[in-house]
Write a protein that holds these residues in place. Structure first.
Motif, PDB file in Angstrom:
ATOM      1  N   TYR A  41       0.817  -1.036   0.123  1.00 18.12           N
ATOM      2  CA  TYR A  41      -0.005   0.079   0.164  1.00 18.12           C
ATOM      3  C   TYR A  41       0.877   1.348   0.019  1.00 18.12           C
ATOM      4  CZ  TYR A  41      -3.716  -3.287   0.866  1.00 18.12           C
ATOM      5  OH  TYR A  41      -4.406  -4.603   0.902  1.00 18.12           O
ATOM      6  N   TYR A  58     -13.263  -9.618  -8.929  1.00 18.96           N
ATOM      7  CA  TYR A  58     -13.228  -9.457  -7.386  1.00 18.96           C
ATOM      8  C   TYR A  58     -14.623  -8.895  -6.927  1.00 18.96           C
ATOM      9  CZ  TYR A  58     -10.987  -7.857  -3.119  1.00 18.96           C
ATOM     10  OH  TYR A  58     -10.569  -7.864  -1.764  1.00 18.96           O
ATOM     11  N   GLY A 163     -15.151  -4.650   4.264  1.00 18.40           N
ATOM     12  CA  GLY A 163     -13.913  -5.047   3.240  1.00 18.40           C
ATOM     13  C   GLY A 163     -13.348  -6.187   3.382  1.00 18.40           C
ATOM     14  N   SER A 164     -13.747  -7.031   4.551  1.00 22.26           N
ATOM     15  CA  SER A 164     -13.004  -8.300   4.957  1.00 22.26           C
ATOM     16  C   SER A 164     -11.694  -8.120   5.165  1.00 22.26           C
ATOM     17  CB  SER A 164     -13.230  -9.380   4.194  1.00 22.26           C
ATOM     18  OG  SER A 164     -12.899 -10.759   4.602  1.00 22.26           O
ATOM     19  N   ASN A 168      -7.111 -10.736   6.353  1.00 20.44           N
ATOM     20  CA  ASN A 168      -5.710 -10.340   6.285  1.00 20.44           C
ATOM     21  C   ASN A 168      -4.758 -10.732   7.559  1.00 20.44           C
ATOM     22  OD1 ASN A 168      -6.316  -7.888   4.058  1.00 20.44           O
ATOM     23  ND2 ASN A 168      -5.776  -9.917   3.229  1.00 20.44           N
ATOM     24  N   TYR A 207      -8.530 -13.546  -7.100  1.00 23.57           N
ATOM     25  CA  TYR A 207      -7.161 -12.997  -6.853  1.00 23.57           C
ATOM     26  C   TYR A 207      -5.827 -13.460  -7.789  1.00 23.57           C
ATOM     27  CZ  TYR A 207      -8.936 -12.248  -2.087  1.00 23.57           C
ATOM     28  OH  TYR A 207      -9.772 -11.814  -1.033  1.00 23.57           O
ATOM     29  N   PHE A 217      -0.340  -5.570  -8.631  1.00 24.34           N
ATOM     30  CA  PHE A 217      -0.558  -5.473  -7.015  1.00 24.34           C
ATOM     31  C   PHE A 217       0.551  -5.940  -6.085  1.00 24.34           C
ATOM     32  CE2 PHE A 217      -2.749  -6.212  -3.362  1.00 24.34           C
ATOM     33  CZ  PHE A 217      -2.893  -4.911  -2.696  1.00 24.34           C
ATOM     34  N   GLU A 281       0.941 -12.432   1.018  1.00 27.74           N
ATOM     35  CA  GLU A 281      -0.470 -12.209   1.653  1.00 27.74           C
ATOM     36  C   GLU A 281      -1.156 -13.361   1.929  1.00 27.74           C
ATOM     37  OE1 GLU A 281      -3.919  -8.916   1.318  1.00 27.74           O
ATOM     38  OE2 GLU A 281      -3.464 -10.569  -0.327  1.00 27.74           O
ATOM     39  N   SER A 283      -5.380 -14.289   2.903  1.00 24.47           N
ATOM     40  CA  SER A 283      -6.675 -13.577   3.049  1.00 24.47           C
ATOM     41  C   SER A 283      -7.833 -14.791   3.241  1.00 24.47           C
ATOM     42  CB  SER A 283      -6.926 -13.192   1.725  1.00 24.47           C
ATOM     43  OG  SER A 283      -8.136 -12.408   1.658  1.00 24.47           O
TER      44      SER A 283
HETATM   45  C1  AVI Z   1      -7.455  -5.531   1.582  1.00 25.42           C
HETATM   46  N1  AVI Z   1      -7.780  -6.902   1.529  1.00 25.42           N
HETATM   47  C2  AVI Z   1      -9.114  -7.333   2.362  1.00 25.42           C
HETATM   48  C3  AVI Z   1      -7.704  -7.628   0.129  1.00 25.42           C
HETATM   49  C4  AVI Z   1      -8.249  -9.128   0.358  1.00 25.42           C
HETATM   50  O1  AVI Z   1      -9.058  -9.401  -0.628  1.00 25.42           O
HETATM   51  O2  AVI Z   1      -7.446  -9.866   0.882  1.00 25.42           O
HETATM   52  C5  AVI Z   1      -6.542  -7.437  -0.366  1.00 25.42           C
HETATM   53  C6  AVI Z   1      -6.309  -8.112  -1.619  1.00 25.42           C
HETATM   54  N2  AVI Z   1      -5.211  -8.621  -2.028  1.00 25.42           N
HETATM   55  C7  AVI Z   1      -5.451  -9.283  -3.309  1.00 25.42           C
HETATM   56  N3  AVI Z   1      -6.421  -8.784  -3.626  1.00 25.42           N
HETATM   57  C8  AVI Z   1      -7.273  -8.081  -2.847  1.00 25.42           C
END
Ligand code: AVI
Length: 321
Positions: A41, A58, A163-164, A168, A207, A217, A281, A283
């Motif tokens: 970010y 998404y 936004g869930s 993360n 994703y 990203f 990451e 999720s």
């Molecule tokens: C911010 N967060 C909730 C997004 C997610 O879906 O976990 C971050 C993201 N990573 C990849 N796409 C979006």
């Protein structure tokens, strides 16, 4: 009435850049290597995330918005009047602003690590809502939540975490975070958006989109890291990998070395074998009943939840007596 031109702004968090550098280098040298998701970010990354939320694949942002649109009135009834709305990870404050007509908050406190984005958004919001006491708080709320009592006045604290983003965190980290929110929510509660388990193909497409925006990203974290620690990552040498781990109920994102690579930074380096990955990451995706249990374990009263017709996403109102 607050001065409509100048929302109050407080910054309690200043990045300890040297500590961040040490942590980032250590994470790169670990096995497996990782890059913390906060490195997504920077300014470009925040724009890429906004683009992600517009992608056909998404679904979370869009689905959550339909839940607020369909059930907002019931939510407002359940939550009750006279609140201080505390927006965690407020960003451009757009999600909370859409709820203002329904929730009619007396105060609005936007909390975000990214203060520049916040300042501009708050000035506009104050202009549109001159009767609401609006304040901004620059804070990394993921590890501690430090809100001075005078920012909330006598109003009921209603936390908003859409936004869930809770996904993360690992479930253990999420429990710790929810407990910290609960400690500060007495008399109010938490309104939170949570992504739910669904077919693997839907999750993985969200994703790993066809346009490659999520890949950009993901790779952008390397550019951000280059700036922070002076490393020489070449993003095009790293393949975006995203998959659903059903046992852990989470999407994992990684960057995979397309060939044997060496990455150097002042005072260090690391070699990566072809195919070796850097974890960027998690999720987590929840069953609605499991997330309701987590809220109760964190000390909230039994939550109410609203979902979309397909049951892909849920918004919970968890009161805190
Ligand atoms: C911010 N967060 C909730 C997004 C997610 O879906 O976990 C971050 C993201 N990573 C990849 N796409 C979006």
């Amino acid at each position: 009435m607050p001065d409509s031109k100048s929302p109050r702004f407080i910054q309690t968090w200043l990045a300890d850049v040297e500590a961040e550098r040490v942590a980032a280098r250590n994470a790169l040298l670990a096995t497996p290597a990782s890059v913390a998701p906060k490195f997504f970010y920077d300014r470009l990354g925040s724009h890429l995330f906004e683009a992600i939320t517009e992608l056909p694949e998404y679904y979370p942002t869009r689905t959550e918005a339909t839940i607020f649109a369909s059930h907002g009135t019931d939510m407002a009834k359940a939550i009750g009047a006279g609140m201080a709305l505390i927006d965690l990870g407020a960003g451009n404050c757009a999600k909370a602003a859409r709820l203002f007509p329904l929730l009619e908050p007396r105060r609005y406190l936007a909390v975000d690590i990214s203060v520049e984005f916040l300042r501009e958004a708050l000035r506009e919001l104050q202009r549109d809502h001159p009767h609401v006491h609006i304040a901004g708080l620059g804070q990394d709320f993921s590890t501690k939540l430090d809100i001075a009592a005078d920012l909330l006045g006598d109003d009921r604290p209603v936390f908003f975490y859409p936004g869930s983003s809770i996904g993360n965190f690992t479930p253990d980290e999420a429990l710790g975070f929810l407990r910290r929110v609960r400690e500060r929510a007495s008399g109010g509660g938490l309104l939170i958006g949570v992504d739910l388990v669904k077919p693997r193909a839907v999750l993985e497409a969200a994703y790993d989109d066809a346009l490659g925006v999520t890949a950009a990203f993901n790779r952008n974290a390397l550019l951000n890291l280059n700036r922070l620690i002076g490393s020489d990552f070449v993003p095009s040498q790293w393949r975006h990998v995203a998959f659903f781990d059903a046992a852990k109920s989470r999407i994992e994102m990684h960057l995979e070395a397309s060939e044997a690579l060496a990455v150097a930074w002042p005072g260090g380096d690391r070699r990566f074998a072809a195919g070796e990955r850097i974890h960027t990451e998690n999720s987590c995706k929840y069953a609605a009943s499991d997330f309701a249990d987590l809220l109760v374990r964190a000390g909230f009263d039994a939550p109410t939840r609203w979902t979309d017709p397909a049951g892909w996403f849920a918004v919970f109102w968890a009161p805190a007596r």
